[in-house]
Design a protein around this motif. Structure first.
Motif, PDB file in Angstrom:
ATOM      1  N   VAL A 113       0.795  -1.226   0.000  1.00 21.59           N
ATOM      2  CA  VAL A 113       0.000   0.000   0.000  1.00 21.59           C
ATOM      3  C   VAL A 113       0.835   1.287   0.000  1.00 21.59           C
ATOM      4  O   VAL A 113       0.549   2.215  -0.746  1.00 21.59           O
ATOM      5  N   THR A 114       1.895   1.324   0.815  1.00 19.58           N
ATOM      6  CA  THR A 114       2.698   2.555   0.867  1.00 19.58           C
ATOM      7  C   THR A 114       3.371   2.834  -0.464  1.00 19.58           C
ATOM      8  O   THR A 114       3.376   3.968  -0.949  1.00 19.58           O
ATOM      9  N   ILE A 115       3.944   1.766  -1.047  1.00 22.16           N
ATOM     10  CA  ILE A 115       4.637   1.950  -2.316  1.00 22.16           C
ATOM     11  C   ILE A 115       3.650   2.345  -3.391  1.00 22.16           C
ATOM     12  O   ILE A 115       3.920   3.188  -4.231  1.00 22.16           O
ATOM     13  N   GLN A 116       2.452   1.767  -3.299  1.00 22.35           N
ATOM     14  CA  GLN A 116       1.398   2.115  -4.244  1.00 22.35           C
ATOM     15  C   GLN A 116       1.078   3.601  -4.142  1.00 22.35           C
ATOM     16  O   GLN A 116       1.023   4.307  -5.156  1.00 22.35           O
ATOM     17  N   ALA A 117       0.915   4.086  -2.924  1.00 21.07           N
ATOM     18  CA  ALA A 117       0.572   5.498  -2.728  1.00 21.07           C
ATOM     19  C   ALA A 117       1.675   6.397  -3.277  1.00 21.07           C
ATOM     20  O   ALA A 117       1.398   7.378  -3.980  1.00 21.07           O
ATOM     21  N   GLN A 118       2.923   6.034  -2.998  1.00 21.19           N
ATOM     22  CA  GLN A 118       4.048   6.823  -3.519  1.00 21.19           C
ATOM     23  C   GLN A 118       4.018   6.864  -5.038  1.00 21.19           C
ATOM     24  O   GLN A 118       4.227   7.907  -5.652  1.00 21.19           O
ATOM     25  N   TYR A 119       3.748   5.702  -5.622  1.00 21.54           N
ATOM     26  CA  TYR A 119       3.801   5.609  -7.074  1.00 21.54           C
ATOM     27  C   TYR A 119       2.683   6.429  -7.709  1.00 21.54           C
ATOM     28  O   TYR A 119       2.893   7.130  -8.698  1.00 21.54           O
TER      29      TYR A 119
END
Lengths: 353, 329, 305
Positions: free
Chosen positions: B196-202
């Motif tokens: 989820v965090t990496i998704q949000a960053q992306y």
């Protein structure tokens, strides 16, 4: 979406929906391979009952008889009748022989003589006879026994050793695994037929030696596949449960893990049978297999090698050809059946060769 | 009138009545069956639907990458920058792909070729589409990698995909997408396999890149959460058709097609305390031999007799918001 | 990379040692070599002296080490049949085997790989059907039979090509085709299935989306990935190349090492047979190792593992 869209177009509605139905039936079910394999198995098991002749019965007057559909090939030659035929001179015929054809023949006449270039076939030898006058069909039927016997013993012994070591290597891991798998690597890296030649040169050719060599070659393949399978299964919940319940290691291995590997085993075994049969035939062909006069497919192909001269007109091509066809059909059926099983039982196994 | 003309000029991609069919053993599958939409500069359009609704085939049709056979684009037009992509030759289409319209693929783990270096793969599109010396190709590739915030981009150029983390690979795929400053960028479920965090960053990065370059973005997803965060407008697809489209606000506030309604009801919300998530009963229909009526009829709670006989016409609800349902007439 | 290569090199060395050990054990099990080397008129002293010369009075492990040392120095003993050093006989025959093997290898690549690619990109077409038949025959037909069939048709019936020996430039054709067929079939199958997997992958889709033309995708992106499975399999096929050359050289009376081995077997020329086996094993292990290196070069996942 795209996954269920194969490259196959809708069968045309007019020319024969029924025909395409048959086509798909044969594509879906390995009918022909299974039939051929059943035939080979049947031939091998009931050889003494169904073979038309004794496979080792020689008949010096009936050597190199062609298959039954061959008609005799003759040639008319003009020959001069002489008292005694001198070798190397113009076509001549002795007086006594000439009088058998035409009682009125005299010395100095010319006479038409039918020369038999090649005798015709007969139903006595359906697929012809070999250089010693033995029936090729009967020898093929008996040859199936050797192929099947070699394959069966090799698979049972090699399979058991391979399964056992594969289970142990996968289960214990660590040093045991490392030791077994390195041993497997080495065995798979040795060119087998060469070793077989050396062993035959030393210990003499016999079925036992052949089977021993083939077994040494086959078990590592089972071990490698089984080990991979065990590595996947051993972390599954039902294995942990069995452990918690206090099951002994052999019990876990054979009652809980082994049944899960049976699909893989069947597929590996089917594909290996073809390889074993080919290897046995190769060794027999090289003269390092089951010694003559026992009929083996590879040995029969080798027998016919020296009688090819003359080709399809006067050569005895059938001696080598038919046993070879038996090998090709058997191995091809095994491969097709194995491929089908693999797709059916476990698509994951596509990489097994 | 003036604003109308301005919006007309802003349209970079106009899809009209696009139909993509597949020939299979069981009959013709109408994977995309007459969809139309406009896309304006700098705008983000979300295409939402269940798997099998035809959103991925739509994306492949826009790129003209439908496997042929069995697939075929039967009719329609895809106007990009004044030319119809469906009229181009294969060679001309190769020049458009990657330069004017680019793609960011679903799975970062499998969308990079394992045997080529990152630099190699990022520079490939640049080398194909821009006639510049090799040195500047590499420089440009490097600057694109920097743009997507790849740390130590210079040394990463020489790495192979398996040496990078999933989030990093996803950025590389993004970099490939923007490397030639396309006018339209299609992102096909770009974040499903990331946490989820990496998704949000992306997603934040994509948004930023879009604002920088004013590229039009098509977001293909089944996640309404992402739609709410990223998109200006939404098109909801069902059984190969767009059943409703409108601005994000319209769709969320006034869902007009029962399918949109059901989809929204199945999205979990933080602020509501629900015992059980709503789920749509039944399966999406198989796409061959569709009955004449509305394909959603069998799963629809408002189904009427007419729904089974005739496909509903498109009805405008407000400006830029329309849906195809008999209830609206 | 280094760890991988060291491991493969280790396997190669261990394989050679294992084979030499088997040969040594077999040679001692085959009986006292003095029985062949000395004639009926030799005395007990001759017998003893010969034993000392051959080192037969030493313990077995020392004998093995001596055997190994001699082999490393290129001394493989005397051929009984030819009365010359085994090494000389082998070196004489080696070129024929290499010529045959390499030609067959080239045929297998030139036939198998293009056919595999074509049949994968034109699935279900005529060329795919032909490919299937080639592959099916190659994997089921034993080379010795295939060779005889080729002789019957091309050499005896149609008289296009010579049936045996190495006299003319075209003598190589039939043996090389026979030997190459199996590999061509294996390569075809592997390349085809690997290509199908690769062409279906996401990175091919992405490459197309970048604007790479179809031809470029097939040749640049897919091909290299599709080479990996055939390379993995090459280790196994190389073993069959050795076996194959035994068979094919026998069928076509090709004057190479394979025929030499079979001749030695029937002449009971034990030193010659074991010499050929050692050289074959060396060739085989060397080839397998080069494949491993090439494999590491093509697949970066191995190189950096």
């Amino acid at each position: 979406m795209a996954a269920d869209v194969g490259g196959v177009l809708t069968p045309s509605k007019t020319t024969g929906f029924r025909l395409s139905g048959i086509y798909y039936f044969f594509r879906r079910w390995p009918v022909i391979p299974v039939f051929l394999l059943a035939l080979v198995l049947f031939a091998g098991v009931t050889a003494p009952l169904i073979a038309p002749h004794d496979p080792n019965l020689q008949s010096l007057t009936e050597r190199k008889q062609p298959p039954f559909w061959y008609s005799a090939k003759t040639e008319t030659q003009i020959q001069t009748v002489v008292q005694r035929v001198l070798p190397g001179s113009a076509p001549q015929i002795s007086l006594s022989d000439a009088q058998k054809i035409n009682p009125a023949a005299q010395i100095g006449d010319t006479i038409e003589v039918e020369q038999v270039l090649r005798p015709g076939g007969s139903t006595k030898f359906l697929l012809g006879s070999d250089q010693l006058g033995r029936d090729i069909l009967s020898r093929i039927i008996y040859g199936a026994r050797i192929s099947l016997l070699a394959a069966a013993v090799t698979l049972v012994v090699g399979g058991c050793v391979g399964v056992l070591l594969g289970l142990v290597a996968g289960w214990y891991g660590g040093l045991v695994d490392e030791a077994v798998m390195r041993f497997v690597d080495i065995l798979l890296a040795i060119p087998l037929v060469l070793i077989a030649l050396v062993m035959v040169a030393t210990l003499g050719a016999s079925l036992t030696i052949i089977v021993a060599v083939l077994t040494i070659f086959i078990w590592p393949r089972f071990a490698r596949q089984l080990r991979g399978e065990v590595l996947q299964l051993k972390n599954m919940d039902f294995v942990s449960l069995a452990r918690v319940a206090g099951a002994s290691t052999p019990r876990i291995l054979f009652v809980h893990i082994f049944p899960g590997t049976i699909n893989t085993l069947i597929v590996v075994a089917t594909l290996q049978v073809g390889i074993v049969i080919l290897l046995e035939a190769t060794l027999s062909f090289l003269g390092a297999g089951v010694p003559p006069p026992t009929a083996t497919w590879g040995g029969m192909v080798s027998d016919g090698r020296n009688y090819l001269a003359g080709g399809f007109t006067t050569g005895s091509w059938w001696i080598s050809t038919f046993p070879g066809i038996a090998i090709v059909l058997t191995v091809m059926s095994l491969n097709l059946f194995g491929d089908w099983l693999r797709d059916k039982l476990d698509p994951r196994l596509r990489q097994i060769e | 009138m003036v604003t109308q003309a301005a919006t007309e000029r802003d349209v970079v991609l106009r899809v009209n009545d696009l139909r993509t069919y597949f020939q299979t053993r069981w009959g013709t599958v109408k994977a995309v069956d007459g969809i139309s939409f406009d896309l304006r500069r700098g705008e983000t359009l979300g295409i939402v639907g269940e798997s099998g609704s035809g959103k991925s085939v739509t994306m492949l049709s826009l790129m003209r990458l439908i496997p042929m056979p069995p697939g075929r684009i039967v009719s329609g037009s895809i106007m990009l920058d004044g030319e119809d992509l469906l009229q181009l030759s294969d060679g001309e289409m190769n020049r458009v792909r990657g330069s004017k319209i680019a793609l960011i693929i679903q799975d970062p783990m499998t969308s990079l070729n394992p045997v080529f270096t990152i630099g190699n793969q990022v520079s490939e599109a640049i080398a194909i589409h821009q006639n510049i010396p090799k040195r500047s190709v590499m420089e440009q590739a490097l600057s694109v990698l920097r743009k997507v915030n790849i740390p130590a981009a210079e040394s990463r150029m020489r790495d192979y995909p398996h040496q990078l983390s999933g989030g990093m690979r996803q950025r590389v795929v993004g970099a490939i997408g923007i490397s030639c400053q396309p006018q339209v960028l299609i992102a096909d479920e770009p974040t499903t396999s990331l946490d989820v965090t990496i998704q949000a960053q992306y997603l934040a990065l994509l948004k930023e890149l879009q604002q920088d370059s004013n590229v039009a973005l098509i977001f293909i997803t089944h996640d309404f959460g992402i739609v709410a965060k990223m998109c200006d407008r939404v098109a909801v697809m069902y059984a190969g058709r767009i059943v409703e489209q409108g601005s994000v606000r319209d769709i969320f506030n006034r869902p007009s097609h029962p399918y949109t309604e059901a989809l929204l009801a199945s999205v979990p919300r933080m602020e509501e305390d629900v015992d059980r998530l709503y789920s749509i009963e039944g399966q999406p229909p198989t796409l061959h031999d569709l009955p004449p009526g509305c394909p959603f009829a069998d799963r629809c709670q408002y189904v009427m007799e007419r729904c089974r006989e005739e496909y509903p016409t498109r009805t405008t609800i407000s400006e830029g918001h329309d849906a195809s349902c008999w209830r609206l007439i | 990379m280094q760890k991988y290569l060291v491991r493969r090199l280790g396997l190669a060395v261990v394989t050679i040692i294992a084979v030499s050990l088997i040969i040594f054990i077999m040679s001692r099990a085959s009986g006292d070599p003095r029985h062949i080397m000395l004639d009926d008129y030799s005395t007990d002293e001759d017998w003893e002296r010969m034993g000392q010369v051959l080192g037969l009075d030493k313990p077995y492990w020392q004998q093995y080490l001596i055997f190994l040392r001699d082999a490393v120095q290129g001394d493989l003993g005397q051929s009984v049949k030819e009365g010359r050093p085994v090494t000389d006989v082998i070196l004489e025959r080696l070129p024929a085997t290499l010529y045959l093997g390499l030609t067959a290898f080239a045929i297998s690549l030139l036939v198998g790989i293009p056919l595999g690619i074509l049949s994968s990109i034109k699935r279900g077409s005529l060329i795919d059907q032909i490919g299937k038949i080639v592959a099916m025959l190659g994997q089921s037909a034993p080379p010795f039979w295939l060779g005889i069939m080729l002789i019957i048709f091309f050499a005896v019936a149609w008289e296009i090509l010579p049936p045996y020996g190495w006299d003319d430039w075209n003598s190589i054709v039939l043996p090389a085709v026979t030997l190459g067929w199996y590999y061509a079939a294996a390569n075809l199958r592997l390349v085809r299935s690997a290509m199908l997997d690769v062409l279906d992958s996401e990175y091919i889709k992405l490459a197309r989306a970048k604007g790479v033309p179809y031809r470029g995708v097939v040749l640049r992106h897919a091909f290299r990935n599709a080479l990996i499975p055939p390379l993995t399999f090459a280790g196994v096929t190389l073993g069959a190349l050795v076996t194959g050359s035994l068979v094919v050289e026998t069928v076509f009376a090709w004057p190479g090492l394979g025929k030499l081995a079979i001749d030695a077997l029937f002449a009971f020329d034990y030193p010659l047979l074991q010499g050929v086996v050692i050289v074959f094993t060396l060739l085989y292990v060397l080839a397998a190792f080069s494949v491993d290196v090439l494999y590491a070069y093509i697949d970066p996942r191995i190189r950096y593992a």
